[in-house]
Design a protein around this motif. Sequence first.
Motif, PDB file in Angstrom:
ATOM      1  N   UNK A 250      -1.336   7.854   2.338  1.00  0.00           N
ATOM      2  CA  UNK A 250      -0.016   7.681   2.057  1.00  0.00           C
ATOM      3  C   UNK A 250       0.654   6.396   2.411  1.00  0.00           C
ATOM      4  N   UNK A 251      -0.119   5.613   2.860  1.00  0.00           N
ATOM      5  CA  UNK A 251       0.438   4.373   3.235  1.00  0.00           C
ATOM      6  C   UNK A 251       0.121   3.445   2.029  1.00  0.00           C
ATOM      7  N   UNK A 252       0.451   3.640   0.933  1.00  0.00           N
ATOM      8  CA  UNK A 252      -0.051   3.020  -0.548  1.00  0.00           C
ATOM      9  C   UNK A 252       1.351   2.790  -1.071  1.00  0.00           C
ATOM     10  N   UNK A 253       1.504   1.659  -1.646  1.00  0.00           N
ATOM     11  CA  UNK A 253       2.675   1.478  -2.373  1.00  0.00           C
ATOM     12  C   UNK A 253       2.697   2.291  -3.694  1.00  0.00           C
ATOM     13  N   UNK A 254       3.591   2.969  -4.049  1.00  0.00           N
ATOM     14  CA  UNK A 254       5.282   2.966  -3.727  1.00  0.00           C
ATOM     15  C   UNK A 254       5.467   4.151  -2.615  1.00  0.00           C
ATOM     16  N   UNK A 255       4.338   4.646  -2.048  1.00  0.00           N
ATOM     17  CA  UNK A 255       4.681   5.601  -0.833  1.00  0.00           C
ATOM     18  C   UNK A 255       5.565   4.950   0.345  1.00  0.00           C
ATOM     19  N   UNK A 256       5.295   3.834   0.464  1.00  0.00           N
ATOM     20  CA  UNK A 256       5.741   3.008   1.454  1.00  0.00           C
ATOM     21  C   UNK A 256       6.546   1.871   1.049  1.00  0.00           C
ATOM     22  N   UNK A 257       7.184   1.211   1.553  1.00  0.00           N
ATOM     23  CA  UNK A 257       7.938   0.121   0.912  1.00  0.00           C
ATOM     24  C   UNK A 257       7.319  -1.267   1.847  1.00  0.00           C
ATOM     25  N   UNK A 258       7.740  -2.360   1.194  1.00  0.00           N
ATOM     26  CA  UNK A 258       7.257  -3.773   1.652  1.00  0.00           C
ATOM     27  C   UNK A 258       8.028  -3.845   3.027  1.00  0.00           C
ATOM     28  N   UNK A 259       9.065  -3.214   3.439  1.00  0.00           N
ATOM     29  CA  UNK A 259       9.831  -3.651   4.346  1.00  0.00           C
ATOM     30  C   UNK A 259       9.038  -2.553   5.699  1.00  0.00           C
ATOM     31  N   UNK A 260       8.636  -1.483   5.520  1.00  0.00           N
ATOM     32  CA  UNK A 260       7.844  -0.258   6.176  1.00  0.00           C
ATOM     33  C   UNK A 260       6.724  -1.253   6.584  1.00  0.00           C
ATOM     34  N   UNK A 261       5.865  -1.871   5.753  1.00  0.00           N
ATOM     35  CA  UNK A 261       4.432  -2.390   6.009  1.00  0.00           C
ATOM     36  C   UNK A 261       4.870  -3.622   6.817  1.00  0.00           C
ATOM     37  N   UNK A 262       5.929  -4.243   6.819  1.00  0.00           N
ATOM     38  CA  UNK A 262       5.998  -5.324   7.588  1.00  0.00           C
ATOM     39  C   UNK A 262       6.567  -4.996   9.095  1.00  0.00           C
ATOM     40  N   UNK A 263       7.395  -4.206   9.004  1.00  0.00           N
ATOM     41  CA  UNK A 263       8.200  -3.871  10.274  1.00  0.00           C
ATOM     42  C   UNK A 263       7.544  -2.731  11.162  1.00  0.00           C
TER      43      UNK A 263
END
Length: 194
Positions: free
Chosen positions: A41-54
Amino acid sequence: DKSFVEDLFDFITDEMIIPWIKLQREELSDPAALAGGIEATATFPNISIRTMEEWIIPYYKHTKDKLGNITFTTCCGGISNLNDPEDFFHYQLATCPGIIKGYQWDIESSGFEVFNLYAKKHNFPLRLGISAQTILNLNIDEVPDLIKKYLEKGGAGLEYYSIFLSDIDPDSNLEIISHLVKTVKKMGDFHHFG
């Protein structure tokens, strides 16, 4: 509510994940046993770049600081959802240092070459996956060509390369799976370490 999410991540990480890894290491009698996990579920586009970074990268680092020897493959796929493949590899390596991974849907959208060239350029091992859907639909006579393509296009010029079978479906034909493994053994070049 950001403070609620921080509290939740702190609790899950410090009170569940880290103790679970420690317990497994105790049961294995190996305090340095590699700990890891995959979360599709932690795969683009399921998550955003912002979610990954923050969120994801900081909590990965927090867990690694507390435990040491861990690996985690948060960024499982989604290379075609980012404008630049370099960005994808940056995020993948931020949560699983030292290895480049590609799943079949990413290989189909971006090509073997994107993965192979990045791994070669930066001297990383490369792992490319064959999807569960392909395994379900594969005829036994198609196996040699599939493996040959993965070996020649994916592994060309790499010192460390592997093929993996992604999420094998319980309805998969065991004969196909066995033939895939035997074909890799027959066509591949294997080095044994240590």
